[in-house]
Design an enzyme around this catalytic site. Structure first.
Site, PDB file in Angstrom:
ATOM      1  N   TYR A 115      58.602  36.611   7.073  1.00  0.00           N
ATOM      2  CA  TYR A 115      59.592  36.737   5.806  1.00  0.00           C
ATOM      3  C   TYR A 115      59.838  35.626   5.215  1.00  0.00           C
ATOM      4  O   TYR A 115      60.354  35.511   3.996  1.00  0.00           O
ATOM      5  CB  TYR A 115      60.973  37.060   6.617  1.00  0.00           C
ATOM      6  N   ARG A 129      79.484  44.661   1.240  1.00  0.00           N
ATOM      7  CA  ARG A 129      78.476  45.458   2.185  1.00  0.00           C
ATOM      8  C   ARG A 129      78.388  44.628   3.540  1.00  0.00           C
ATOM      9  O   ARG A 129      78.401  45.322   4.186  1.00  0.00           O
ATOM     10  CB  ARG A 129      77.295  45.449   1.435  1.00  0.00           C
TER      11      ARG A 129
END
Length: 262
Positions: free
Chosen positions: A53, A236
């Protein structure tokens, strides 16, 4: 909401893994750092990253600067299988980037392309755990027969198998195969693999005054399946963490299960 309030699953060695985690794929640089800090602030106590990542440094900095005690944050990272033969070097680089002495969970990100490497890589994972570099070790994207190979060769199965999972992908047999082997199932891409406008999810969401996304996450938790939603949007991130004030009925669970291949 602190670590003690969250449901966990127990891995070998009495390692407590929070059922709700925060995924960080594609969350890099300042946006990645900000997202992890927002997640920890929202109550997440489990953060999932990986060597590939390219964000372990930002994840580690956010964990450090959150001022939370290290033992309150469950950290997962992953070994790219093209690092066969360089496992030790890779975990040491991960620990340096994260700024920690050990991770809570280290996974093989996907099965090595050469099947002959399956067992040697797993032996190196177990060695890293035995040396205290990781509290628990597991795999990601492995089939059941590959897990069985590991168990047959070493008598030790992975603590966790992280795979793509959602109500639409629900597979009762696959779930049972993990349980029977003592392997914790961890799901990624819970929303990407879901139709959040599905009438079943909408109906259940309305019944609990929550969003369909919250229903999907709660469904994982009520199945004792670890789930790692990802988002870089603070609102969110907070909403996804707010799933511990309701639970699904047995009937609702069955209705959601029926969306998959059960």
């Amino acid at each position: 909401m602190n670590h003690a309030d969250q449901p966990t699953v127990t891995l070998p060695g009495d390692v407590q893994m929070p059922l709700l985690g925060f995924g960080t794929w594609q969350a890099t640089g300042q946006a990645g750092y900000d997202a992890v800090l927002a997640a920890l602030d929202a109550g997440y106590r489990h953060v999932d990253t990986a060597t590939m990542y390219g964000n372990e440094e930002e994840v580690g900095r956010a964990v450090t600067e959150s001022d939370l005690p290290r033992e309150e944050v469950f950290l997962t990272t992953k070994l790219p299988p093209d690092r066969v033969g360089r496992e030790r070097e890779t975990i040491e680089a991960s620990l340096t980037a994260l700024g920690v002495d050990q991770v809570d969970l280290w996974l093989v990100h996907w099965p090595p392309s050469d099947p002959g490497d399956l067992i040697p890589v797993w032996r190196e994972m177990l060695a890293a755990r035995d040396e205290g570099l990781a509290r628990a070790v597991g795999v990601s994207n492995y089939r059941t027969d590959q897990i069985d190979e590991l168990i047959q060769a070493t008598r030790e199965g992975p603590a966790v198998n992280q795979i793509k999972w959602s109500p639409a992908l629900y597979d009762r047999q696959r779930h049972a195969e993990h349980r029977d082997r003592g392997v914790v199932l961890e799901g990624y891409s819970p929303f990407k693999a879901s139709d959040l406008s599905d009438p079943v999810l909408s109906r259940i969401a309305d019944a609990h005054d929550v969003s369909p996304a919250q229903v999907v996450l709660r469904w994982h938790v009520d199945h004792e399946i670890v789930v790692i939603p990802k988002s870089v949007t603070p609102d969110r991130i907070r909403t996804n963490a707010d799933i511990f004030h309701f639970s699904l009925t047995a009937e609702e669970m069955r209705d959601i299960d029926a969306l998959g291949r059960s």
